[in-house]
Scaffold this active site. Structure first.
Site, mmCIF file in Angstrom:
data_model
loop_
_atom_site.group_PDB
_atom_site.id
_atom_site.type_symbol
_atom_site.label_atom_id
_atom_site.label_comp_id
_atom_site.label_asym_id
_atom_site.label_seq_id
_atom_site.Cartn_x
_atom_site.Cartn_y
_atom_site.Cartn_z
ATOM 1 N N THR A 12 -5.376 -1.220 7.102
ATOM 2 C CA THR A 12 -5.449 -2.676 7.187
ATOM 3 C C THR A 12 -6.830 -3.120 7.637
ATOM 4 O O THR A 12 -7.137 -4.305 7.618
ATOM 5 C CB THR A 12 -4.395 -3.210 8.180
ATOM 6 O OG1 THR A 12 -4.555 -2.526 9.432
ATOM 7 C CG2 THR A 12 -2.985 -2.978 7.668
ATOM 8 N N ARG A 46 6.656 -8.112 1.743
ATOM 9 C CA ARG A 46 7.467 -7.633 2.872
ATOM 10 C C ARG A 46 8.130 -8.798 3.586
ATOM 11 O O ARG A 46 9.311 -8.735 3.961
ATOM 12 C CB ARG A 46 6.593 -6.835 3.852
ATOM 13 C CG ARG A 46 7.400 -6.231 5.011
ATOM 14 C CD ARG A 46 6.489 -5.516 5.990
ATOM 15 N NE ARG A 46 5.862 -4.355 5.366
ATOM 16 C CZ ARG A 46 4.805 -3.732 5.876
ATOM 17 N NH1 ARG A 46 4.241 -4.182 6.979
ATOM 18 N NH2 ARG A 46 4.301 -2.673 5.256
ATOM 19 N N ASP A 81 -1.240 6.904 6.385
ATOM 20 C CA ASP A 81 -1.250 5.466 6.653
ATOM 21 C C ASP A 81 -2.146 5.186 7.858
ATOM 22 O O ASP A 81 -2.310 6.031 8.742
ATOM 23 C CB ASP A 81 0.178 4.981 6.923
ATOM 24 C CG ASP A 81 0.313 3.483 6.780
ATOM 25 O OD1 ASP A 81 -0.640 2.835 6.284
ATOM 26 O OD2 ASP A 81 1.371 2.943 7.152
ATOM 27 N N LYS A 133 0.835 -1.211 0.000
ATOM 28 C CA LYS A 133 0.000 0.000 0.000
ATOM 29 C C LYS A 133 0.871 1.263 0.000
ATOM 30 O O LYS A 133 0.651 2.188 -0.799
ATOM 31 C CB LYS A 133 -0.941 -0.008 1.216
ATOM 32 C CG LYS A 133 -1.932 -1.166 1.213
ATOM 33 C CD LYS A 133 -2.877 -1.134 2.381
ATOM 34 C CE LYS A 133 -2.211 -1.445 3.693
ATOM 35 N NZ LYS A 133 -1.697 -2.829 3.793
ATOM 36 N N THR A 134 1.856 1.300 0.879
ATOM 37 C CA THR A 134 2.762 2.452 0.941
ATOM 38 C C THR A 134 3.593 2.550 -0.335
ATOM 39 O O THR A 134 3.831 3.647 -0.861
ATOM 40 C CB THR A 134 3.693 2.340 2.166
ATOM 41 O OG1 THR A 134 2.890 2.230 3.351
ATOM 42 C CG2 THR A 134 4.593 3.559 2.287
#
Length: 344
Positions: A165, A225, A116, A71-72
């Site tokens: 999230t 990640r 975020d 997302k980031t």
């Protein structure tokens, strides 16, 4: 402070900076380098291209999905592709209306504001955000009681990109204001994860055998990640033990991290072991499992269970959590008689 202490502190600071820079370096710099999430890429590219052709700024976008899916990274990529500045903050960091006002008034025309974990935004702050997103104005109340008055400040045009999230905790009024789209990031396939690891290993100048690459990919929980984290730890293990980064080295490194051959960690296995040994495989309620594990309910629901369900090791039923036959088989437990009878 002695010169030795200063040197040690500088080393620590440089190490932290290097690790942070490394994580940034692994992020894709253009759409071609971004692997996976094709439906989102296609939609966002059209959104950006259309806005560019009209001479407008892109509309507000919300990305949601489990942690570690990108997302980031997408927010940074949109900023790079459009040549715009990006300002980064998070929901918990914006505690007061004044904090948001300071951020918004310091934006330049065309900037991207990335928030975020927007579901953790204070409700008072959230209401100030509505007119900023919709009309490009900031309403500030000065004074209290009968003498209070509202001042309206015009804001420079900006694009809000938000990530969460837990999209269910984002209020409906806020969600509806993301006119550019609300996009869910899906888990990656093993093939996509393998491509990501291959690219990351080149950026890290790390030689990785194909079997080792596939071994990391299949244990990475379908998450980039996690894949990059495993790659870096395997690289460290190989370097310290003066070994080639082959399949056996990867197995040794991940064994030290308590990650088994299908990506389960110690917490995952403990969850299943307690469910099978103490509660005969279930069904068991969430509160009971949380007490047995000494974990918070949210941690079980959001961190432990999703991957177990994906692998078919756990079922959530109306009566509670139930371990599947596959869970018994993976952990080496004998199936109870009632489960054996169902198979016959």
């Amino acid at each position: 402070m002695s010169s030795t202490d200063i040197k040690q502190n500088n080393t620590k600071e440089n190490g932290q900076a290097d690790e942070s820079f490394l994580d940034q370096a692994l992020r894709p710099t253009n759409w071609d380098e971004y692997i996976g999430q094709k439906h989102i890429k296609d939609n966002v590219q059209i959104l950006l291209k259309a806005a560019e052709e009209r001479g407008h700024i892109p509309e507000h976008i919300l990305f949601y999905g489990p942690p570690g899916l990108g997302k980031t990274t997408l927010a940074h990529l949109i900023a790079k592709e459009t040549g715009r500045q990006i300002k980064i903050t998070s929901g918990p960091a914006i505690e007061k209306v004044g904090d948001l006002a300071s951020i918004l008034t310091n934006l330049s025309s065309g900037d991207i504001l990335f928030i975020d974990e927007i579901h953790r935004l204070n409700k008072m702050v959230e209401e100030i955000l509505y007119p900023a997103m919709e009309s490009g104005v900031l309403d500030i109340i000065i004074g209290k009681g009968p003498s209070a008055r509202t001042i309206q400040l015009d804001l420079p045009p900006f694009t809000l990109i938000a990530a969460t999230t837990r999209v269910a905790l984002v209020s409906s009024p806020l969600r509806s204001r993301f006119s550019g789209g609300v996009f869910r990031l899906e888990f990656y396939s093993n093939e996509e994860i393998a491509e990501i690891i291959k690219r990351s290993s080149k950026l890290l100048n790390t030689e990785l055998e194909i079997d080792a690459l596939n071994e990391i990919a299949k244990r990475s929980r379908f998450t980039p990640r996690t894949a990059n984290y495993f790659l870096k730890r395997c690289r460290d293990f190989a370097q310290v033990h003066k070994k080639q980064l082959d399949k056996e080295t990867v197995k040794g490194a991940l064994a030290m991290l308590s990650v088994d051959e299908i990506g389960l960690n110690a917490s995952d296995r403990k969850f299943l072991e307690i469910l099978i040994e103490k509660f005969s495989g279930g069904p068991v309620g969430l509160k009971t499992m949380a007490a047995a594990l000494s974990e918070e309910e949210a941690t079980i629901e959001e961190v432990i269970e999703p991957y177990l369900i994906q692998l078919g090791l756990l079922e959530r039923t109306a009566r509670g959590r139930v371990a599947t036959n596959k869970a018994y088989e993976h952990l080496g437990f004998d199936l109870p008689k009632d489960k054996q009878e169902k198979l016959i």
